[in-house]
Design an enzyme around this catalytic site. Sequence first.
Site, PDB file in Angstrom:
ATOM      1  CG  HIS A  72      16.809   9.466 -21.941  1.00  0.00           C
ATOM      2  ND1 HIS A  72      15.572   9.848 -20.387  1.00  0.00           N
ATOM      3  CD2 HIS A  72      16.272   8.915 -22.527  1.00  0.00           C
ATOM      4  CE1 HIS A  72      14.758  10.195 -21.098  1.00  0.00           C
ATOM      5  NE2 HIS A  72      15.148  10.301 -22.166  1.00  0.00           N
ATOM      6  CE1 TYR A 199      17.675  11.887 -12.072  1.00  0.00           C
ATOM      7  CE2 TYR A 199      16.571  11.357 -10.263  1.00  0.00           C
ATOM      8  CZ  TYR A 199      16.841  10.605 -11.250  1.00  0.00           C
ATOM      9  OH  TYR A 199      16.664   9.623 -11.994  1.00  0.00           O
ATOM     10  N   PRO A 291      12.437   6.257  -4.462  1.00  0.00           N
ATOM     11  CG  PRO A 291      10.620   7.267  -5.019  1.00  0.00           C
ATOM     12  CD  PRO A 291      11.023   6.792  -3.940  1.00  0.00           C
ATOM     13  CE  LYS A 295      20.053   1.793  -9.583  1.00  0.00           C
ATOM     14  NZ  LYS A 295      19.850   2.452 -10.726  1.00  0.00           N
ATOM     15  CE1 TYR A 382      19.162   7.507 -12.553  1.00  0.00           C
ATOM     16  CE2 TYR A 382      19.603   7.528 -14.760  1.00  0.00           C
ATOM     17  CZ  TYR A 382      18.133   7.707 -13.260  1.00  0.00           C
ATOM     18  OH  TYR A 382      17.414   8.552 -13.899  1.00  0.00           O
TER      19      TYR A 382
HETATM   20  C1  LIG Z   1       3.639   5.153  -5.926  1.00  0.00           C
HETATM   21  C2  LIG Z   1       4.761   4.547  -6.454  1.00  0.00           C
HETATM   22  C3  LIG Z   1       6.201   4.604  -6.929  1.00  0.00           C
HETATM   23  C4  LIG Z   1       6.703   4.733  -7.242  1.00  0.00           C
HETATM   24  N1  LIG Z   1       7.183   5.197  -7.968  1.00  0.00           N
HETATM   25  C5  LIG Z   1       8.986   4.633  -9.030  1.00  0.00           C
HETATM   26  C6  LIG Z   1       9.923   5.117  -9.533  1.00  0.00           C
HETATM   27  O1  LIG Z   1       9.862   6.191  -9.815  1.00  0.00           O
HETATM   28  N2  LIG Z   1      11.387   4.505  -9.523  1.00  0.00           N
HETATM   29  C7  LIG Z   1      11.235   3.396  -9.503  1.00  0.00           C
HETATM   30  O2  LIG Z   1      12.331   2.600 -10.130  1.00  0.00           O
HETATM   31  N3  LIG Z   1      10.578   2.178  -8.541  1.00  0.00           N
HETATM   32  C8  LIG Z   1       9.122   3.582  -7.749  1.00  0.00           C
HETATM   33  N4  LIG Z   1       8.519   2.315  -6.932  1.00  0.00           N
HETATM   34  C9  LIG Z   1       9.042   1.333  -7.050  1.00  0.00           C
HETATM   35  C10 LIG Z   1       8.403   0.245  -8.181  1.00  0.00           C
HETATM   36  O3  LIG Z   1       7.005   1.040  -8.949  1.00  0.00           O
HETATM   37  C11 LIG Z   1       8.059  -1.100  -7.254  1.00  0.00           C
HETATM   38  O4  LIG Z   1       9.923  -1.247  -7.311  1.00  0.00           O
HETATM   39  C12 LIG Z   1       7.728  -2.210  -7.953  1.00  0.00           C
HETATM   40  O5  LIG Z   1       6.305  -1.948  -8.567  1.00  0.00           O
HETATM   41  C13 LIG Z   1       7.862  -3.363  -7.049  1.00  0.00           C
HETATM   42  O6  LIG Z   1       7.691  -4.745  -8.439  1.00  0.00           O
HETATM   43  P1  LIG Z   1       6.563  -5.466  -7.415  1.00  0.00           P
HETATM   44  O7  LIG Z   1       5.942  -6.201  -8.227  1.00  0.00           O
HETATM   45  O8  LIG Z   1       7.710  -6.881  -6.718  1.00  0.00           O
HETATM   46  O9  LIG Z   1       6.047  -5.214  -6.801  1.00  0.00           O
HETATM   47  P2  LIG Z   1       4.453  -4.921  -7.112  1.00  0.00           P
HETATM   48  O10 LIG Z   1       4.302  -3.963  -8.099  1.00  0.00           O
HETATM   49  O11 LIG Z   1       4.067  -3.684  -5.528  1.00  0.00           O
HETATM   50  O12 LIG Z   1       3.631  -5.466  -6.826  1.00  0.00           O
HETATM   51  C14 LIG Z   1       3.016  -6.749  -6.315  1.00  0.00           C
HETATM   52  C15 LIG Z   1       2.156  -7.652  -6.441  1.00  0.00           C
HETATM   53  O13 LIG Z   1       0.965  -8.006  -5.666  1.00  0.00           O
HETATM   54  C16 LIG Z   1      -0.458  -7.805  -5.050  1.00  0.00           C
HETATM   55  N5  LIG Z   1      -0.151  -8.754  -4.179  1.00  0.00           N
HETATM   56  C17 LIG Z   1      -0.288  -8.074  -2.739  1.00  0.00           C
HETATM   57  N6  LIG Z   1      -0.498  -8.767  -1.728  1.00  0.00           N
HETATM   58  C18 LIG Z   1      -1.166  -9.644  -2.302  1.00  0.00           C
HETATM   59  C19 LIG Z   1      -2.157 -11.190  -1.648  1.00  0.00           C
HETATM   60  N7  LIG Z   1      -1.857 -11.333   0.147  1.00  0.00           N
HETATM   61  N8  LIG Z   1      -2.351 -11.375  -2.363  1.00  0.00           N
HETATM   62  C20 LIG Z   1      -2.017 -11.474  -3.979  1.00  0.00           C
HETATM   63  N9  LIG Z   1      -1.768 -10.896  -3.674  1.00  0.00           N
HETATM   64  C21 LIG Z   1      -0.999  -9.702  -4.061  1.00  0.00           C
HETATM   65  C22 LIG Z   1      -0.176  -6.357  -4.839  1.00  0.00           C
HETATM   66  O14 LIG Z   1      -1.632  -6.253  -5.714  1.00  0.00           O
HETATM   67  C23 LIG Z   1       0.304  -6.186  -6.583  1.00  0.00           C
HETATM   68  O15 LIG Z   1      -0.005  -6.392  -7.849  1.00  0.00           O
HETATM   69  C24 LIG Z   1       6.947   3.480  -7.326  1.00  0.00           C
HETATM   70  C25 LIG Z   1       6.393   2.785  -6.200  1.00  0.00           C
HETATM   71  C26 LIG Z   1       5.229   3.029  -5.535  1.00  0.00           C
HETATM   72  C27 LIG Z   1       4.327   2.032  -4.766  1.00  0.00           C
END
Ligand SMILES: Cc1cc2nc3c(=O)[nH]c(=O)nc-3n(C[C@H](O)[C@H](O)[C@H](O)COP(=O)(O)OP(=O)(O)OC[C@H]3O[C@@H](n4cnc5c(N)ncnc54)[C@H](O)[C@@H]3O)c2cc1C
Length: 387
Positions: A72, A199, A291, A295, A382
């Site tokens: 995009h 947006y 969100p 980011k 962005y």
């Molecule tokens: C509902 C929702 C919508 C979102 N929408 C957007 C969006 O539109 N745009 C955007 O940029 N970001 C969005 N985000 C944010 C983005 O998805 C996150 O920033 C991203 O998933 C971060 O990745 P991560 O691997 O750090 O964490 P996570 O994806 O949360 O992964 C963490 C992992 O650790 C595991 N875990 C947790 N506790 C334990 C434990 N005790 N032992 C072992 N494993 C464990 C979890 O099950 C999970 O699989 C959204 C987040 C959510 C919750």
Amino acid sequence: MKTQVVIVGAGPAGLLLGQLLHRAGIDSLLLEQRSGDYVLGRIRAGVLEQGTVDVLEHAGVAARLRAEGLAHDGVEIGFRGFRHRIPLKELTGKQVTVYGQTEVTRDLMEARAATGAPTVYEAENVTLHDIGGSPRVTYRHRGENHEVACDFIAGCDGFHGVSRRSVPADTITTFERQYPFGWLGVLADFAPLWDELIYAASDRGFALASMRSQTRVRCYIQCPIEDTVDRWTEEEFWAEFGRRIGPDIAARLPRVPALEMSIAPLRSFVAEPLRFGKLFLAGDAAHIVPPTGAKGLNLAVSDVFYLYEALRGFFREKTTSGLDGYSARCLRRIWRAERFSWSMTRLLHSFPGDRFDERMQRAEIEYLLDSPSAQAALAENYVGLPL
Ligand SMILES: Cc1cc2nc3c(=O)[nH]c(=O)nc-3n(C[C@H](O)[C@H](O)[C@H](O)COP(=O)(O)OP(=O)(O)OC[C@H]3O[C@@H](n4cnc5c(N)ncnc54)[C@H](O)[C@@H]3O)c2cc1C
């Protein structure tokens, strides 16, 4: 058992770190509390910065992203019934790529399975020990207890994970802002009626028209924080989305069943520092952004890239400078992304109550839409600040 790095959490951050370390010849064990199917069933982010795409390329997991990702060159801002395009590429020379977090996760899972590196799904009661000295991680899997000694632990287990909670309370400082609304999101299969993300700041509240592919859309509307999904029918969602996004799109919205409907609360959160002895936090374990700036996933990727560089420096070149500088390096970028996400949230949502703030918000959007330099600043943030 012994390994070099135990990674807690197999979301995008943990999986990506495991893949980068594997390619650098560094062993890791990945522990995830959920099943692989559950992890893939979570519908989350969808907009990748150029820097994120570059890291995924570097990790050797970008073949499908290159083939299927949608590049995009701009985004649209809807305001008072009109839409204004911000030409990201013209202003910055960079694009963003639309490719769902689910797909990024699937590519990383497949790459890890192909390497044969160990991953334990459905690991229960993951517990961190002696993070300041000789770290160990214990967990339970299929009824058996396990213990793993390691050089370092990467806490990639998201906001609700165990890693950040394992740190002594007097060594960590947290900063938080809760917003008085959430996003009600619907995933549905139809060809997007919009070419780029929209947006929309309408008088009825915010709406976002986005997509995951050429046949799948993800749309959101701002809703009260106390709302629950069961208070909404799909009909009501699309009617409200149409009112906020504009009549040209509303008139053409097809009536197809939602694949998923959920509410996400909006929150800003940062924990400082990101290093506690041999434990390093990365991704949502250390910070949350609303969100609105797209980011969250991108920040997780930049943390992981810095951590990978630091660990590679330690294991390959016997230098600790990357590990020592990890927290400060991440936090510089995190706070800039927090600022941008907070300012986009404040700019585009309806905040009930304060009439002076309402006028300020309106003046700010009008200024943005009239000012090439304000648009350039938005575009620069962005598409993502340099890694
Ligand atoms: C509902 C929702 C919508 C979102 N929408 C957007 C969006 O539109 N745009 C955007 O940029 N970001 C969005 N985000 C944010 C983005 O998805 C996150 O920033 C991203 O998933 C971060 O990745 P991560 O691997 O750090 O964490 P996570 O994806 O949360 O992964 C963490 C992992 O650790 C595991 N875990 C947790 N506790 C334990 C434990 N005790 N032992 C072992 N494993 C464990 C979890 O099950 C999970 O699989 C959204 C987040 C959510 C919750």
